[in-house]
Design an enzyme around this catalytic site. Sequence first.
Site, PDB file in Angstrom:
ATOM      1  N   GLU A 159       0.846  -1.200   0.000  1.00 11.55           N
ATOM      2  CA  GLU A 159       0.000   0.000   0.000  1.00 11.55           C
ATOM      3  C   GLU A 159       0.877   1.245   0.000  1.00 11.55           C
ATOM      4  O   GLU A 159       2.023   1.209   0.460  1.00 11.55           O
ATOM      5  CB  GLU A 159      -0.911  -0.054   1.248  1.00 11.55           C
ATOM      6  N   ASP A 160       0.339   2.340  -0.510  1.00  7.95           N
ATOM      7  CA  ASP A 160       1.103   3.586  -0.512  1.00  7.95           C
ATOM      8  C   ASP A 160       1.136   4.222   0.879  1.00  7.95           C
ATOM      9  O   ASP A 160       2.195   4.525   1.407  1.00  7.95           O
ATOM     10  CB  ASP A 160       0.570   4.584  -1.562  1.00  7.95           C
ATOM     11  N   ASP A 215      -3.827   5.676   6.521  1.00  7.32           N
ATOM     12  CA  ASP A 215      -4.313   6.887   7.169  1.00  7.32           C
ATOM     13  C   ASP A 215      -5.253   6.453   8.300  1.00  7.32           C
ATOM     14  O   ASP A 215      -4.779   6.095   9.380  1.00  7.32           O
ATOM     15  CB  ASP A 215      -5.003   7.727   6.077  1.00  7.32           C
ATOM     16  N   PHE A 230      -0.698  16.151   4.298  1.00  3.84           N
ATOM     17  CA  PHE A 230      -1.102  15.533   3.037  1.00  3.84           C
ATOM     18  C   PHE A 230       0.088  15.530   2.085  1.00  3.84           C
ATOM     19  O   PHE A 230       0.622  16.580   1.734  1.00  3.84           O
ATOM     20  CB  PHE A 230      -2.291  16.266   2.412  1.00  3.84           C
ATOM     21  N   ARG A 280       1.751  12.340  -9.034  1.00  6.01           N
ATOM     22  CA  ARG A 280       2.181  10.975  -8.732  1.00  6.01           C
ATOM     23  C   ARG A 280       3.620  10.716  -9.182  1.00  6.01           C
ATOM     24  O   ARG A 280       4.323   9.882  -8.637  1.00  6.01           O
ATOM     25  CB  ARG A 280       1.283   9.943  -9.441  1.00  6.01           C
TER      26      ARG A 280
END
Length: 176
Positions: free
Chosen positions: A96-97, A100, A149, A162
Amino acid sequence: MAEFDLMISAEEIAQKVDEVAKQISSDYEGESVVVVGVLTGAFIFTADLARALTVPVETVDFLQVSSYEGDKSTGNFIFKKDISTDISGKNVLIVEDIIDTGRTLKKLREMLLMRNPKSIKICTAFDKPSRRVNDLVPDYNCFTIPDEFIVGYGLDYDGKYRQFKDVKIVRIKDEQ
Ligand code: 5GP
Ligand code: MG
């Protein structure tokens, strides 16, 4: 208009990914693994991590999940794209990136567990533990970050940024 602050450089990321890949390879010694990347954000991390693993990789597959519109609080989601690999009896490494709230990975893990894999582990590039709403803890994490963020290294803001090699904090200024 967007303003950026560098958080983690491409060099730091590359070094850490190698380190984590070594740990994973040592933990799975004598076994093979199916790498499952979570689109779209994890596409770069998945490619880097998979190439740095020395343990046999049976395949690299991808899935994409999406929260139901207007139902974010419950964390319900659907598979927009499923993997085509049969994972029963396999060691699955979800890549996963960023984690959160933890809702996505908790649900995804539950859903993949129903397919009777031998094991499931989670590897994330970035983790924001201060935002967690459940008990999800990744098995592997490259960077613990504060509640900011970020974009770059696969992560987007509205589809953009990205391709940035570094990870940056993005602040969006309203156009007047
Ligand atoms: P959660 O853990 O809350 O279920 O969701 C994690 C997802 O939220 C990530 O896969 C990513 O799509 C998005 N997300 C959370 N924090 C960030 C961030 O700092 N930057 C970007 N680009 N996406 C984020
Ligand atoms: Mg994601």
